[in-house]
Design an enzyme around this catalytic site. Sequence first.
Site, PDB file in Angstrom:
ATOM      1  N   CYS A  50       0.532  -1.038  -0.154  1.00 35.36           N
ATOM      2  CA  CYS A  50      -0.105  -0.062   0.010  1.00 35.36           C
ATOM      3  C   CYS A  50       0.694   1.289   0.050  1.00 35.36           C
ATOM      4  O   CYS A  50       1.287   1.184  -1.438  1.00 35.36           O
ATOM      5  CB  CYS A  50      -0.819  -0.001   1.701  1.00 35.36           C
ATOM      6  SG  CYS A  50      -2.115   0.987   0.736  1.00 35.36           S
TER       7      CYS A  50
ATOM      8  N   HIS B  95      -3.201  -4.567   0.774  1.00 34.21           N
ATOM      9  CA  HIS B  95      -3.097  -4.790   1.540  1.00 34.21           C
ATOM     10  C   HIS B  95      -2.889  -6.693   2.171  1.00 34.21           C
ATOM     11  O   HIS B  95      -3.315  -7.110   2.726  1.00 34.21           O
ATOM     12  CB  HIS B  95      -3.743  -4.095   3.141  1.00 34.21           C
ATOM     13  CG  HIS B  95      -3.786  -3.100   3.516  1.00 34.21           C
ATOM     14  ND1 HIS B  95      -2.514  -2.732   4.355  1.00 34.21           N
ATOM     15  CD2 HIS B  95      -4.164  -1.607   2.814  1.00 34.21           C
ATOM     16  CE1 HIS B  95      -3.390  -1.352   4.025  1.00 34.21           C
ATOM     17  NE2 HIS B  95      -3.982  -0.687   3.725  1.00 34.21           N
TER      18      HIS B  95
ATOM     19  N   GLU C 210      -0.929  -7.855   3.813  1.00 30.42           N
ATOM     20  CA  GLU C 210      -0.585  -8.408   4.990  1.00 30.42           C
ATOM     21  C   GLU C 210      -1.463  -8.743   5.795  1.00 30.42           C
ATOM     22  O   GLU C 210      -1.597  -9.694   7.009  1.00 30.42           O
ATOM     23  CB  GLU C 210      -0.485  -7.490   6.021  1.00 30.42           C
ATOM     24  CG  GLU C 210      -1.189  -6.543   7.324  1.00 30.42           C
ATOM     25  CD  GLU C 210      -2.098  -5.486   5.523  1.00 30.42           C
ATOM     26  OE1 GLU C 210      -1.888  -4.413   6.294  1.00 30.42           O
ATOM     27  OE2 GLU C 210      -0.951  -5.243   4.609  1.00 30.42           O
TER      28      GLU C 210
END
Length: 256
Positions: free
Chosen positions: A113, A227, A229
């Site tokens: 991001c 994102h 993660e």
Amino acid sequence: MRRPVVGVIGNAHRIENRFTVQMVGERNLRAVAEVSGAVPLMFAGTPEITDVAALLDVVDGVVLTGARANVHPTRFNTEPCAAHEPYDIHRDDVALALSEACVARGVPIFGICRGLQEMNVAFGGSLHPEIREIPGRMNHRMPRLENGEIHPDPTVVFADRHDVTLIPGGAFARILGCETIRVNSLHGQGILEPGKRVVIEGIAEDGTIEAIRIADAPGFALGVQWHAEYDPQRNPINRALFEAFGDALRERRRAA
């Protein structure tokens, strides 16, 4: 062989409007530890605290995480606007220098991001403060309730929102084994003009740049606008990316 160490950049926050702290979302740390198989080491996004050269002597790779603050417009020759605050100029100092240094030294770097945006700016690219204001673009910001508050359910916030088409034969297509993926979307700022060494490898259905690599980088140097993660323990796309990052860390350690 010992586990590789990954530096994860921190973000500036104020607690109770009094205490200045550096923070990292735990999902980033867990993704590095549980999927990449490395030891996450948070470092400050503040140049007075973090010496980039010294940091790269310690870590085997770097993750540039997402963050609420936008990259300051003066970094790409644009006038700042109060409507696009907050900014984090200290993180800009560290992250942009790190992007160049990691690529130059062959240290694996993964931008997520804001991290993708920082990598683009580091190599001479520019950003648009609100991608949704460009004609034909969708709203890439996180879902909110009717009263304007962020949706309380993380499965809604991080739900897949749009497709990304990958360049055939590119680094992402090789890692993921396909040419179309579906990802989440939680950003306002995005790439306007790519940097000189920035290779576009993934584009959303509305034309937004979603995946990049740095050309001729001797090591892993990839960035994603979504994102990654979020739940890589179960999400196959995000898992494959963090696994590939982990493979690059161990390959570099073996070569050292």
